[in-house]
Design an enzyme around this catalytic site. Sequence first.
Site, PDB file in Angstrom:
ATOM      1  CE  LYS A 178      52.701  31.105  33.228  1.00 56.98           C
ATOM      2  NZ  LYS A 178      52.443  31.005  31.766  1.00 56.98           N
ATOM      3  NE  ARG A 218      58.149  26.786  31.744  1.00 58.08           N
ATOM      4  CZ  ARG A 218      57.932  28.094  31.715  1.00 58.08           C
ATOM      5  NH1 ARG A 218      58.075  28.805  32.806  1.00 58.08           N
ATOM      6  NH2 ARG A 218      57.567  28.675  30.608  1.00 58.08           N
ATOM      7  NE  ARG A 242      55.095  36.709  25.415  1.00 61.43           N
ATOM      8  CZ  ARG A 242      55.027  35.670  26.242  1.00 61.43           C
ATOM      9  NH1 ARG A 242      54.487  35.787  27.442  1.00 61.43           N
ATOM     10  NH2 ARG A 242      55.508  34.488  25.866  1.00 61.43           N
ATOM     11  NE  ARG A 245      59.764  35.502  25.891  1.00 61.28           N
ATOM     12  CZ  ARG A 245      59.032  34.816  26.778  1.00 61.28           C
ATOM     13  NH1 ARG A 245      58.259  35.458  27.646  1.00 61.28           N
ATOM     14  NH2 ARG A 245      59.060  33.506  26.811  1.00 61.28           N
ATOM     15  NE  ARG A 277      57.853  29.490  24.974  1.00 61.54           N
ATOM     16  CZ  ARG A 277      57.405  30.724  24.718  1.00 61.54           C
ATOM     17  NH1 ARG A 277      57.590  31.239  23.525  1.00 61.54           N
ATOM     18  NH2 ARG A 277      56.810  31.405  25.641  1.00 61.54           N
TER      19      ARG A 277
END
Length: 224
Positions: free
Chosen positions: A19, A94, A132, A165, A176
């Site tokens: 996204k 969310r 990532r 992260r 998550r």
Amino acid sequence: MAANDRKFIVFIGPPGSGKGTQAQIIKERLGLPHVATGDLFRYNLKNQTELGLLAKKYMDAGELVPDEVTIRMVAERLMREDCARGALLDGFPRNLKQAVALDEILAPYGGVTVAPLFEVDDEVVVERISGRRICRKCGAVYHVKFNPPKHEGVCDICGGELYQRDDDRPETVKTRLFVYYKQTAPIIGYYFCRGILVDINAMQPVEDVTRDLMATLKKRGLSD
Ligand code: ADP
Ligand code: ADP
Ligand code: ZN
């Protein structure tokens, strides 16, 4: 410009579905700001604000930050000058409560325009999240394998240091994903019923996802 000429695009999809990557690419083409709640929380955390410190507990655990503070933060962000033509929302809403709150915030402006759903298999999500890397300075997103920087550990754009992260570590990723299916997935039906949900095959290479996304937005009159 009439108030309801504003365009609000809501990106839906599991963590790691791409996204943020797509929002960064198409925001200039659409002339809309990228409003990402995760980035807003991380910005607050970096600056040690009260909101940042509160959010940290939840982010580290992979849980959602409480609705009240999240909704207030988004409402304030959407009232800023740069959202006068709309916004690209990434990471919000969310859950159903946030979806209803967003409708209330956007009621004077014609509501949500379109909600692209980024569809990706769970294995791919895990692979994307584990590789990532983010720039500490400008927030640009990389992937060690799929979108590596020219020089390892260094941002192509600003020369900043790349980091992983805390919540991208495997233990938190599981939570998550679970939170996504349990709390976020119901908003898919919410937008589907209004005829504004569009499926995007987000398993493709970045450029192909961008192409499909732009084609969809064009069909809906959001781009030339
Ligand atoms: P990703 O895109 O990888 O899921 P985000 O950057 O969107 O990650 O979000 C990181 C974390 O920030 C979430 O796990 C959650 O703790 C918090 N967060 C972001 N957006 C919201 C939201 N709309 N409501 C509650 N918490 C949120
Ligand atoms: P989200 O905002 O949905 O959490 P990101 O845009 O941060 O997802 O992407 C997650 C990771 O996957 C990043 O490392 C990014 O570079 C990489 N990525 C994004 N889109 C693709 C794609 N289409 N193919 C391969 N890797 C991708
Ligand atoms: Zn950078």
